[in-house]
Scaffold this motif. Structure first.
Motif, PDB file in Angstrom:
ATOM      1  N   SER A   1       5.005  31.924  41.833  1.00 30.04           N
ATOM      2  CA  SER A   1       3.615  31.447  41.746  1.00 30.04           C
ATOM      3  C   SER A   1       3.516  30.021  41.212  1.00 30.04           C
ATOM      4  O   SER A   1       4.136  29.683  40.205  1.00 30.04           O
ATOM      5  N   ILE A   2       2.681  29.221  41.867  1.00 32.64           N
ATOM      6  CA  ILE A   2       2.387  27.866  41.381  1.00 32.64           C
ATOM      7  C   ILE A   2       1.550  28.018  40.104  1.00 32.64           C
ATOM      8  O   ILE A   2       0.599  28.804  40.076  1.00 32.64           O
ATOM      9  N   THR A   3       1.884  27.249  39.066  1.00 30.91           N
ATOM     10  CA  THR A   3       1.128  27.355  37.814  1.00 30.91           C
ATOM     11  C   THR A   3       0.233  26.145  37.577  1.00 30.91           C
ATOM     12  O   THR A   3      -0.815  26.256  36.959  1.00 30.91           O
ATOM     13  N   CYS A   4       0.673  24.961  38.029  1.00 34.14           N
ATOM     14  CA  CYS A   4      -0.127  23.759  37.756  1.00 34.14           C
ATOM     15  C   CYS A   4       0.219  22.674  38.771  1.00 34.14           C
ATOM     16  O   CYS A   4       1.283  22.710  39.390  1.00 34.14           O
ATOM     17  N   LEU A   5      -0.706  21.730  38.924  1.00 34.40           N
ATOM     18  CA  LEU A   5      -0.422  20.593  39.802  1.00 34.40           C
ATOM     19  C   LEU A   5      -1.225  19.382  39.368  1.00 34.40           C
ATOM     20  O   LEU A   5      -2.232  19.503  38.680  1.00 34.40           O
ATOM     21  N   VAL A   6      -0.748  18.201  39.772  1.00 36.19           N
ATOM     22  CA  VAL A   6      -1.494  16.956  39.553  1.00 36.19           C
ATOM     23  C   VAL A   6      -1.387  16.111  40.822  1.00 36.19           C
ATOM     24  O   VAL A   6      -0.434  16.255  41.587  1.00 36.19           O
TER      25      VAL A   6
ATOM     26  N   SER B   1      -9.708  31.654  36.921  1.00 32.49           N
ATOM     27  CA  SER B   1      -8.345  31.244  36.550  1.00 32.49           C
ATOM     28  C   SER B   1      -8.129  29.734  36.636  1.00 32.49           C
ATOM     29  O   SER B   1      -7.117  29.231  36.170  1.00 32.49           O
ATOM     30  N   SER B   2      -9.081  29.001  37.224  1.00 31.89           N
ATOM     31  CA  SER B   2      -8.955  27.532  37.235  1.00 31.89           C
ATOM     32  C   SER B   2     -10.318  26.901  37.477  1.00 31.89           C
ATOM     33  O   SER B   2     -11.176  27.479  38.154  1.00 31.89           O
ATOM     34  N   VAL B   3     -10.516  25.712  36.910  1.00 31.56           N
ATOM     35  CA  VAL B   3     -11.728  24.934  37.189  1.00 31.56           C
ATOM     36  C   VAL B   3     -11.317  23.487  37.463  1.00 31.56           C
ATOM     37  O   VAL B   3     -10.286  23.025  36.974  1.00 31.56           O
ATOM     38  N   ALA B   4     -12.123  22.801  38.257  1.00 27.14           N
ATOM     39  CA  ALA B   4     -11.897  21.371  38.505  1.00 27.14           C
ATOM     40  C   ALA B   4     -13.253  20.713  38.668  1.00 27.14           C
ATOM     41  O   ALA B   4     -14.207  21.351  39.126  1.00 27.14           O
ATOM     42  N   ALA B   5     -13.333  19.448  38.285  1.00 24.11           N
ATOM     43  CA  ALA B   5     -14.577  18.704  38.449  1.00 24.11           C
ATOM     44  C   ALA B   5     -14.241  17.358  39.070  1.00 24.11           C
ATOM     45  O   ALA B   5     -13.231  16.755  38.712  1.00 24.11           O
ATOM     46  N   LEU B   6     -15.058  16.928  40.006  1.00 26.16           N
ATOM     47  CA  LEU B   6     -14.885  15.595  40.577  1.00 26.16           C
ATOM     48  C   LEU B   6     -15.538  14.625  39.600  1.00 26.16           C
ATOM     49  O   LEU B   6     -16.734  14.721  39.317  1.00 26.16           O
ATOM     50  N   LEU B   7     -14.727  13.716  39.049  1.00 27.39           N
ATOM     51  CA  LEU B   7     -15.157  12.852  37.943  1.00 27.39           C
ATOM     52  C   LEU B   7     -16.470  12.132  38.235  1.00 27.39           C
ATOM     53  O   LEU B   7     -16.658  11.565  39.310  1.00 27.39           O
ATOM     54  N   ASN B   8     -17.369  12.170  37.241  1.00 30.05           N
ATOM     55  CA  ASN B   8     -18.660  11.453  37.298  1.00 30.05           C
ATOM     56  C   ASN B   8     -19.563  11.866  38.459  1.00 30.05           C
ATOM     57  O   ASN B   8     -20.361  11.064  38.942  1.00 30.05           O
ATOM     58  N   THR B   9     -19.406  13.110  38.934  1.00 29.24           N
ATOM     59  CA  THR B   9     -20.299  13.586  40.001  1.00 29.24           C
ATOM     60  C   THR B   9     -20.885  14.945  39.593  1.00 29.24           C
ATOM     61  O   THR B   9     -20.685  15.397  38.468  1.00 29.24           O
ATOM     62  N   ASP B  10     -21.555  15.585  40.542  1.00 28.25           N
ATOM     63  CA  ASP B  10     -22.148  16.904  40.262  1.00 28.25           C
ATOM     64  C   ASP B  10     -21.376  18.018  40.967  1.00 28.25           C
ATOM     65  O   ASP B  10     -21.896  19.101  41.165  1.00 28.25           O
TER      66      ASP B  10
ATOM     67  N   SER C   1      -4.474  26.636  39.841  1.00 25.54           N
ATOM     68  CA  SER C   1      -4.746  25.247  39.500  1.00 25.54           C
ATOM     69  C   SER C   1      -5.567  24.609  40.608  1.00 25.54           C
ATOM     70  O   SER C   1      -5.340  24.901  41.788  1.00 25.54           O
ATOM     71  N   LEU C   2      -6.527  23.778  40.230  1.00 25.69           N
ATOM     72  CA  LEU C   2      -7.355  23.053  41.204  1.00 25.69           C
ATOM     73  C   LEU C   2      -7.472  21.611  40.757  1.00 25.69           C
ATOM     74  O   LEU C   2      -7.627  21.344  39.573  1.00 25.69           O
ATOM     75  N   LYS C   3      -7.379  20.672  41.709  1.00 25.88           N
ATOM     76  CA  LYS C   3      -7.584  19.261  41.381  1.00 25.88           C
ATOM     77  C   LYS C   3      -8.274  18.577  42.559  1.00 25.88           C
ATOM     78  O   LYS C   3      -7.896  18.788  43.715  1.00 25.88           O
ATOM     79  N   PHE C   4      -9.273  17.747  42.232  1.00 24.25           N
ATOM     80  CA  PHE C   4      -9.892  16.896  43.248  1.00 24.25           C
ATOM     81  C   PHE C   4      -9.115  15.583  43.337  1.00 24.25           C
ATOM     82  O   PHE C   4      -8.639  15.080  42.317  1.00 24.25           O
ATOM     83  N   SER C   5      -9.021  15.019  44.549  1.00 26.06           N
ATOM     84  CA  SER C   5      -8.445  13.676  44.677  1.00 26.06           C
ATOM     85  C   SER C   5      -9.424  12.677  44.067  1.00 26.06           C
ATOM     86  O   SER C   5     -10.622  12.956  43.967  1.00 26.06           O
ATOM     87  N   SER C   6      -8.928  11.497  43.665  1.00 31.15           N
ATOM     88  CA  SER C   6      -9.824  10.529  42.990  1.00 31.15           C
ATOM     89  C   SER C   6     -10.977  10.121  43.897  1.00 31.15           C
ATOM     90  O   SER C   6     -12.091   9.891  43.437  1.00 31.15           O
ATOM     91  N   ALA C   7     -10.699  10.027  45.198  1.00 29.65           N
ATOM     92  CA  ALA C   7     -11.759   9.604  46.127  1.00 29.65           C
ATOM     93  C   ALA C   7     -12.698  10.766  46.479  1.00 29.65           C
ATOM     94  O   ALA C   7     -13.770  10.557  47.045  1.00 29.65           O
ATOM     95  N   GLY C   8     -12.284  11.997  46.143  1.00 32.54           N
ATOM     96  CA  GLY C   8     -13.133  13.152  46.422  1.00 32.54           C
ATOM     97  C   GLY C   8     -13.105  13.606  47.868  1.00 32.54           C
ATOM     98  O   GLY C   8     -13.969  14.354  48.307  1.00 32.54           O
ATOM     99  N   ASP C   9     -12.075  13.160  48.622  1.00 30.11           N
ATOM    100  CA  ASP C   9     -12.049  13.570  50.036  1.00 30.11           C
ATOM    101  C   ASP C   9     -11.175  14.796  50.289  1.00 30.11           C
ATOM    102  O   ASP C   9     -11.154  15.330  51.387  1.00 30.11           O
ATOM    103  N   PHE C  10     -10.448  15.261  49.257  1.00 29.39           N
ATOM    104  CA  PHE C  10      -9.769  16.558  49.408  1.00 29.39           C
ATOM    105  C   PHE C  10      -9.616  17.226  48.042  1.00 29.39           C
ATOM    106  O   PHE C  10      -9.708  16.584  46.995  1.00 29.39           O
ATOM    107  N   LEU C  11      -9.391  18.537  48.105  1.00 33.04           N
ATOM    108  CA  LEU C  11      -9.205  19.360  46.912  1.00 33.04           C
ATOM    109  C   LEU C  11      -7.856  20.051  47.088  1.00 33.04           C
ATOM    110  O   LEU C  11      -7.541  20.524  48.179  1.00 33.04           O
TER     111      LEU C  11
END
Length: 382
Positions: free
Chosen positions: A55-60, A287-296, A333-343
Protein backbone atom coordinates in the motif's frame (compact mmCIF):
# COMPACT_ATOMS: atom_id res chain seq x y z
CA UNK A 1 -0.84 57.71 -27.59
CA UNK A 2 -4.28 56.36 -26.71
CA UNK A 3 -3.12 52.79 -27.31
CA UNK A 4 -0.04 53.38 -25.16
CA UNK A 5 -2.04 54.79 -22.26
CA UNK A 6 -4.52 51.91 -22.56
CA UNK A 7 -1.69 49.39 -22.47
CA UNK A 8 -0.19 51.18 -19.45
CA UNK A 9 -3.52 51.14 -17.62
CA UNK A 10 -3.95 47.45 -18.37
CA UNK A 11 -0.47 46.68 -17.01
CA UNK A 12 -1.06 48.76 -13.88
CA UNK A 13 -4.37 46.95 -13.34
CA UNK A 14 -2.59 43.61 -13.55
CA UNK A 15 0.16 44.73 -11.15
CA UNK A 16 -2.42 46.12 -8.69
CA UNK A 17 -4.39 42.87 -8.90
CA UNK A 18 -1.28 40.83 -8.27
CA UNK A 19 -0.20 43.01 -5.30
CA UNK A 20 -3.68 42.74 -3.81
CA UNK A 21 -3.51 38.94 -4.13
CA UNK A 22 -0.10 38.89 -2.45
CA UNK A 23 -1.37 40.95 0.50
CA UNK A 24 -4.42 38.71 0.88
CA UNK A 25 -2.21 35.62 0.68
CA UNK A 26 0.05 36.91 3.46
CA UNK A 27 -2.95 37.67 5.64
CA UNK A 28 -4.41 34.24 4.89
CA UNK A 29 -7.58 35.67 3.40
CA UNK A 30 -7.06 34.74 -0.24
CA UNK A 31 -9.81 32.44 -1.47
CA UNK A 32 -9.86 32.09 -5.24
CA UNK A 33 -13.12 30.54 -6.41
CA UNK A 34 -12.17 27.61 -8.64
CA UNK A 35 -14.32 24.79 -7.25
CA UNK A 36 -17.47 25.60 -9.21
CA UNK A 37 -15.56 25.35 -12.51
CA UNK A 38 -14.14 21.88 -11.85
CA UNK A 39 -15.64 19.06 -13.91
CA UNK A 40 -15.48 15.45 -12.76
CA UNK A 41 -13.04 13.51 -14.96
CA UNK A 42 -14.13 10.39 -16.85
CA UNK A 43 -12.78 7.22 -15.18
CA UNK A 44 -10.88 6.47 -18.41
CA UNK A 45 -8.88 9.72 -18.01
CA UNK A 46 -7.36 8.63 -14.68
CA UNK A 47 -3.78 7.41 -15.16
CA UNK A 48 -2.66 4.54 -12.92
CA UNK A 49 1.05 4.11 -12.14
CA UNK A 50 2.03 0.72 -10.74
CA UNK A 51 5.35 -0.01 -9.10
CA UNK A 52 4.96 -0.51 -5.36
CA UNK A 53 4.36 -4.00 -3.99
CA UNK A 54 2.40 -2.83 -0.92
CA UNK A 55 0.00 0.00 0.00
CA UNK A 56 1.09 3.54 -0.85
CA UNK A 57 1.31 5.57 2.38
CA UNK A 58 2.31 9.06 1.24
CA UNK A 59 3.29 11.13 -1.77
CA UNK A 60 4.50 14.60 -2.76
CA UNK A 61 4.57 16.49 -6.06
CA UNK A 62 7.65 18.54 -7.01
CA UNK A 63 6.96 22.32 -7.04
CA UNK A 64 7.29 22.43 -10.85
CA UNK A 65 4.57 19.72 -11.17
CA UNK A 66 6.88 17.54 -13.30
CA UNK A 67 7.52 14.64 -10.92
CA UNK A 68 5.84 12.72 -8.10
CA UNK A 69 7.56 10.94 -5.22
CA UNK A 70 5.57 8.08 -3.68
CA UNK A 71 6.43 5.88 -0.71
CA UNK A 72 4.83 2.71 0.56
CA UNK A 73 4.70 -0.01 3.18
CA UNK A 74 7.27 -1.91 1.07
CA UNK A 75 9.82 0.70 2.37
CA UNK A 76 10.65 1.95 -1.13
CA UNK A 77 10.40 5.46 -2.58
CA UNK A 78 9.71 5.89 -6.30
CA UNK A 79 10.13 9.07 -8.35
CA UNK A 80 7.72 9.21 -11.30
CA UNK A 81 7.53 11.44 -14.35
CA UNK A 82 4.10 13.14 -14.46
CA UNK A 83 4.16 13.45 -18.24
CA UNK A 84 5.19 9.92 -19.23
CA UNK A 85 4.18 8.03 -16.07
CA UNK A 86 7.56 6.28 -16.09
CA UNK A 87 9.76 5.60 -13.08
CA UNK A 88 12.62 8.09 -12.95
CA UNK A 89 14.28 6.62 -9.88
CA UNK A 90 13.70 3.95 -7.24
CA UNK A 91 15.15 4.17 -3.72
CA UNK A 92 15.09 0.51 -2.65
CA UNK A 93 14.40 -0.92 0.78
CA UNK A 94 17.41 -1.03 3.11
CA UNK A 95 18.19 -4.30 4.85
CA UNK A 96 18.46 -3.98 8.62
CA UNK A 97 21.96 -4.24 10.02
CA UNK A 98 23.73 -4.75 6.69
CA UNK A 99 26.84 -2.59 6.36
CA UNK A 100 28.03 -0.79 3.25
CA UNK A 101 24.72 -0.84 1.42
CA UNK A 102 22.94 2.15 -0.13
CA UNK A 103 20.88 4.13 2.41
CA UNK A 104 17.11 3.70 2.47
CA UNK A 105 14.22 2.85 4.77
CA UNK A 106 13.94 -0.53 6.46
CA UNK A 107 10.42 0.05 7.83
CA UNK A 108 7.14 1.55 6.54
CA UNK A 109 7.61 5.09 5.24
CA UNK A 110 4.78 7.14 6.78
CA UNK A 111 5.35 10.70 5.54
CA UNK A 112 7.27 12.83 3.06
CA UNK A 113 7.84 16.52 2.40
CA UNK A 114 9.60 18.47 -0.36
CA UNK A 115 11.07 21.96 0.00
CA UNK A 116 9.40 24.74 -2.00
CA UNK A 117 12.49 25.18 -4.20
CA UNK A 118 12.42 21.47 -5.05
CA UNK A 119 15.92 20.93 -3.65
CA UNK A 120 15.35 18.66 -0.64
CA UNK A 121 13.07 15.68 -0.03
CA UNK A 122 12.50 14.43 3.52
CA UNK A 123 11.00 11.03 4.35
CA UNK A 124 10.06 9.67 7.78
CA UNK A 125 9.50 6.05 8.81
CA UNK A 126 8.26 3.76 11.57
CA UNK A 127 11.80 3.19 12.89
CA UNK A 128 12.07 6.83 14.11
CA UNK A 129 14.32 8.04 11.27
CA UNK A 130 14.04 11.07 8.98
CA UNK A 131 16.11 10.70 5.80
CA UNK A 132 17.03 13.78 3.77
CA UNK A 133 17.53 13.36 0.01
CA UNK A 134 18.62 15.64 -2.79
CA UNK A 135 15.31 15.65 -4.69
CA UNK A 136 16.58 16.02 -8.31
CA UNK A 137 19.16 13.19 -8.05
CA UNK A 138 17.61 11.13 -5.19
CA UNK A 139 21.04 11.12 -3.50
CA UNK A 140 20.99 10.54 0.26
CA UNK A 141 22.38 13.53 2.19
CA UNK A 142 21.68 13.13 5.92
CA UNK A 143 19.76 11.10 8.45
CA UNK A 144 18.07 12.90 11.35
CA UNK A 145 17.62 10.90 14.54
CA UNK A 146 15.96 12.21 17.66
CA UNK A 147 12.34 11.09 17.63
CA UNK A 148 11.57 8.26 20.04
CA UNK A 149 8.78 6.67 17.99
CA UNK A 150 7.45 6.47 14.42
CA UNK A 151 7.79 9.73 12.44
CA UNK A 152 4.24 10.52 11.28
CA UNK A 153 4.35 14.01 9.75
CA UNK A 154 6.83 16.21 7.88
CA UNK A 155 6.56 19.67 6.31
CA UNK A 156 8.99 22.27 5.03
CA UNK A 157 8.29 25.90 5.80
CA UNK A 158 7.69 27.50 2.40
CA UNK A 159 10.54 29.55 0.99
CA UNK A 160 13.02 28.11 3.54
CA UNK A 161 14.87 24.90 4.35
CA UNK A 162 13.34 24.73 7.82
CA UNK A 163 11.73 21.32 8.40
CA UNK A 164 9.03 20.48 10.94
CA UNK A 165 8.53 16.88 12.00
CA UNK A 166 6.12 15.15 14.33
CA UNK A 167 5.92 11.66 15.68
CA UNK A 168 4.03 9.10 17.71
CA UNK A 169 6.28 10.24 20.59
CA UNK A 170 3.86 13.25 20.88
CA UNK A 171 6.50 15.89 20.11
CA UNK A 172 7.08 18.36 17.28
CA UNK A 173 10.70 18.98 16.24
CA UNK A 174 12.25 21.76 14.17
CA UNK A 175 15.31 21.13 11.96
CA UNK A 176 17.45 23.18 9.59
CA UNK A 177 18.07 20.95 6.59
CA UNK A 178 20.54 23.19 4.74
CA UNK A 179 22.80 23.20 7.80
CA UNK A 180 22.08 19.58 8.75
CA UNK A 181 21.12 20.71 12.25
CA UNK A 182 18.50 20.15 14.95
CA UNK A 183 16.83 23.32 16.28
CA UNK A 184 14.28 22.54 19.01
CA UNK A 185 11.51 20.27 20.31
CA UNK A 186 7.97 21.30 21.30
CA UNK A 187 5.62 19.30 23.53
CA UNK A 188 1.89 19.49 24.14
CA UNK A 189 -0.05 16.63 22.52
CA UNK A 190 -1.41 13.96 24.84
CA UNK A 191 -1.27 11.14 22.30
CA UNK A 192 0.56 9.99 19.16
CA UNK A 193 0.46 12.84 16.63
CA UNK A 194 -0.87 11.69 13.25
CA UNK A 195 -0.06 14.46 10.76
CA UNK A 196 1.49 17.88 10.28
CA UNK A 197 1.44 20.74 7.76
CA UNK A 198 3.07 24.17 7.33
CA UNK A 199 3.08 27.14 4.95
CA UNK A 200 5.29 30.25 4.88
CA UNK A 201 4.64 31.56 8.39
CA UNK A 202 6.88 30.35 11.18
CA UNK A 203 4.26 27.99 12.54
CA UNK A 204 2.92 24.53 11.86
CA UNK A 205 -0.36 22.70 12.47
CA UNK A 206 -0.77 19.16 13.79
CA UNK A 207 -3.53 16.56 13.98
CA UNK A 208 -3.35 14.98 17.42
CA UNK A 209 -4.89 11.59 16.70
CA UNK A 210 -6.72 10.23 19.72
CA UNK A 211 -6.16 13.25 21.96
CA UNK A 212 -8.95 14.88 19.91
CA UNK A 213 -7.15 18.17 19.30
CA UNK A 214 -5.80 20.11 16.37
CA UNK A 215 -2.92 22.36 17.41
CA UNK A 216 -1.26 25.40 15.88
CA UNK A 217 2.37 25.79 17.00
CA UNK A 218 3.83 29.30 16.99
CA UNK A 219 7.52 28.46 16.83
CA UNK A 220 9.14 31.84 17.78
CA UNK A 221 6.82 32.36 20.78
CA UNK A 222 7.00 28.66 21.70
CA UNK A 223 3.25 28.75 22.23
CA UNK A 224 0.38 26.66 20.89
CA UNK A 225 -3.32 27.09 20.18
CA UNK A 226 -5.59 24.11 20.86
CA UNK A 227 -8.71 23.41 18.77
CA UNK A 228 -11.52 20.92 19.50
CA UNK A 229 -14.24 19.60 17.21
CA UNK A 230 -13.82 15.98 16.11
CA UNK A 231 -15.09 13.00 18.10
CA UNK A 232 -12.71 10.39 16.69
CA UNK A 233 -8.98 10.12 16.02
CA UNK A 234 -7.84 13.10 13.93
CA UNK A 235 -5.67 11.45 11.28
CA UNK A 236 -4.91 14.15 8.72
CA UNK A 237 -4.65 17.89 8.32
CA UNK A 238 -3.85 20.39 5.58
CA UNK A 239 -3.61 24.18 5.48
CA UNK A 240 -5.79 25.87 2.83
CA UNK A 241 -4.12 29.27 3.35
CA UNK A 242 -2.27 31.00 6.20
CA UNK A 243 -5.48 31.39 8.25
CA UNK A 244 -7.61 28.33 7.42
CA UNK A 245 -7.15 24.57 7.47
CA UNK A 246 -9.07 21.36 6.94
CA UNK A 247 -8.82 18.12 8.94
CA UNK A 248 -10.32 14.63 8.74
CA UNK A 249 -10.95 11.97 11.40
CA UNK A 250 -11.84 8.30 11.74
CA UNK A 251 -15.34 9.24 12.96
CA UNK A 252 -15.97 10.16 9.31
CA UNK A 253 -16.03 13.91 9.97
CA UNK A 254 -14.37 16.65 7.97
CA UNK A 255 -13.74 20.03 9.64
CA UNK A 256 -12.87 23.50 8.34
CA UNK A 257 -11.02 25.72 10.80
CA UNK A 258 -10.06 29.37 11.08
CA UNK A 259 -7.07 30.14 13.28
CA UNK A 260 -9.06 32.71 15.26
CA UNK A 261 -11.78 30.28 16.45
CA UNK A 262 -11.33 27.27 18.73
CA UNK A 263 -14.24 25.38 17.14
CA UNK A 264 -14.64 24.35 13.47
CA UNK A 265 -16.16 26.98 11.15
CA UNK A 266 -17.83 24.08 9.32
CA UNK A 267 -18.14 20.41 10.23
CA UNK A 268 -19.32 17.74 7.82
CA UNK A 269 -20.22 14.49 9.59
CA UNK A 270 -20.16 11.19 7.68
CA UNK A 271 -18.27 12.93 4.87
CA UNK A 272 -17.98 9.62 2.98
CA UNK A 273 -21.23 8.01 4.16
CA UNK A 274 -21.78 4.86 6.23
CA UNK A 275 -20.85 1.20 5.88
CA UNK A 276 -21.86 -2.01 7.62
CA UNK A 277 -25.00 -3.93 8.57
CA UNK A 278 -28.25 -2.03 9.21
CA UNK A 279 -28.26 -0.93 12.84
CA UNK A 280 -24.49 -1.36 13.11
CA UNK A 281 -23.43 1.26 10.60
CA UNK A 282 -20.09 2.93 11.03
CA UNK A 283 -18.91 5.99 9.12
CA UNK A 284 -16.16 5.55 6.55
CA UNK A 285 -12.91 6.91 8.01
CA UNK A 286 -11.50 10.00 6.33
CA UNK A 287 -8.00 8.69 5.53
CA UNK A 288 -6.62 11.69 3.62
CA UNK A 289 -7.38 15.35 2.92
CA UNK A 290 -5.90 17.82 0.44
CA UNK A 291 -6.54 21.48 -0.29
CA UNK A 292 -5.63 23.49 -3.35
CA UNK A 293 -3.64 26.38 -1.85
CA UNK A 294 -5.48 29.72 -1.52
CA UNK A 295 -8.66 28.44 -3.18
CA UNK A 296 -12.02 26.99 -2.14
CA UNK A 297 -11.29 23.44 -3.39
CA UNK A 298 -10.76 20.51 -0.99
CA UNK A 299 -10.46 16.75 -1.68
CA UNK A 300 -10.96 13.86 0.75
CA UNK A 301 -10.18 10.16 0.51
CA UNK A 302 -11.49 7.12 2.35
CA UNK A 303 -12.11 3.48 1.44
CA UNK A 304 -15.62 4.25 0.16
CA UNK A 305 -14.53 3.61 -3.46
CA UNK A 306 -14.28 7.30 -4.32
CA UNK A 307 -12.32 10.50 -3.88
CA UNK A 308 -14.72 13.31 -3.01
CA UNK A 309 -14.23 16.94 -4.02
CA UNK A 310 -15.68 19.71 -1.85
CA UNK A 311 -16.27 23.41 -2.19
CA UNK A 312 -15.65 25.66 0.81
CA UNK A 313 -18.42 28.24 1.09
CA UNK A 314 -17.89 31.99 1.47
CA UNK A 315 -15.57 32.75 4.38
CA UNK A 316 -14.98 28.99 4.86
CA UNK A 317 -18.30 28.72 6.74
CA UNK A 318 -19.65 25.65 4.93
CA UNK A 319 -18.64 22.56 2.97
CA UNK A 320 -20.58 21.50 -0.10
CA UNK A 321 -19.87 18.21 -1.91
CA UNK A 322 -18.98 18.83 -5.56
CA UNK A 323 -18.44 15.44 -7.17
CA UNK A 324 -17.11 11.91 -6.61
CA UNK A 325 -14.22 10.39 -8.54
CA UNK A 326 -14.42 6.56 -8.47
CA UNK A 327 -11.28 4.90 -7.03
CA UNK A 328 -11.26 1.53 -5.26
CA UNK A 329 -9.04 1.05 -2.21
CA UNK A 330 -7.74 3.08 0.69
CA UNK A 331 -6.92 6.59 -0.45
CA UNK A 332 -3.97 7.10 1.90
CA UNK A 333 -2.62 10.31 0.43
CA UNK A 334 -3.93 13.13 -1.77
CA UNK A 335 -2.07 16.10 -3.27
CA UNK A 336 -3.09 18.83 -5.70
CA UNK A 337 -0.54 20.03 -8.26
CA UNK A 338 0.54 23.66 -7.72
CA UNK A 339 -1.31 24.76 -10.85
CA UNK A 340 -4.43 22.84 -9.78
CA UNK A 341 -4.75 20.98 -13.08
CA UNK A 342 -4.42 17.49 -11.58
CA UNK A 343 -4.86 15.65 -8.29
CA UNK A 344 -2.66 12.70 -7.29
CA UNK A 345 -3.98 9.90 -5.09
CA UNK A 346 -1.92 7.24 -3.32
CA UNK A 347 -4.04 4.08 -3.27
CA UNK A 348 -3.48 0.96 -1.20
CA UNK A 349 -5.19 -2.26 -0.19
CA UNK A 350 -4.71 -1.26 3.46
CA UNK A 351 -4.91 1.90 5.59
CA UNK A 352 -1.53 3.63 5.84
CA UNK A 353 -1.31 3.21 9.63
CA UNK A 354 -2.45 -0.38 10.08
CA UNK A 355 -4.09 -3.55 8.81
CA UNK A 356 -7.65 -3.33 10.04
CA UNK A 357 -9.10 -4.22 6.65
CA UNK A 358 -7.77 -5.33 3.32
CA UNK A 359 -9.51 -4.49 0.06
CA UNK A 360 -8.40 -7.30 -2.24
CA UNK A 361 -9.65 -5.78 -5.48
CA UNK A 362 -7.73 -2.53 -4.89
CA UNK A 363 -4.42 -1.95 -6.65
CA UNK A 364 -1.44 -0.47 -4.86
CA UNK A 365 -0.87 2.44 -7.22
CA UNK A 366 -0.41 6.15 -7.78
CA UNK A 367 -3.38 7.65 -9.65
CA UNK A 368 -3.15 10.93 -11.56
CA UNK A 369 -6.59 12.49 -11.82
CA UNK A 370 -6.91 15.36 -14.36
CA UNK A 371 -9.04 18.30 -13.21
CA UNK A 372 -10.69 20.03 -16.14
CA UNK A 373 -12.31 23.40 -15.71
CA UNK A 374 -15.55 24.39 -17.36
CA UNK A 375 -15.02 27.37 -19.66
CA UNK A 376 -16.16 30.56 -17.95
CA UNK A 377 -19.12 32.34 -19.52
CA UNK A 378 -17.72 35.54 -21.06
CA UNK A 379 -19.34 38.68 -19.70
CA UNK A 380 -20.90 41.09 -22.16
CA UNK A 381 -18.50 43.74 -23.40
CA UNK A 382 -15.39 41.92 -22.20
Amino acid sequence: EDEKSEAREFEEDQVAGRLKEDVLEQRGRLQKAVAKEIQAPAPADIRVLRGHQLSITCLVITPDDLAIFSAAKDCTIIKWSVESGRKLHVIPRAKKGAEGQPPGHSSHVLCMAISSDGKYLASGDRSKLILIWEAPSCRHLYTFTGHRDAVSGLAFRRGTHQLYSTSHDRSVKVWNVAENSYVETLFGHQDAVAALDALSRECCVTAGGRDGTVRVWKIPEESQLVFYGHQGSIDNIQLINEEHMVSGADDGSLALWGLSKKRPLALQREAHGLRGEPGLEQPFWVSSVAALLNTDLVATGSHSACVRLWRCGEGFRQLDPLCDIPLVGFINSLKFSSAGDFLVAGVGQEHRLGRWWRIKEARNSVCIIPLRRAPRPTAAGS
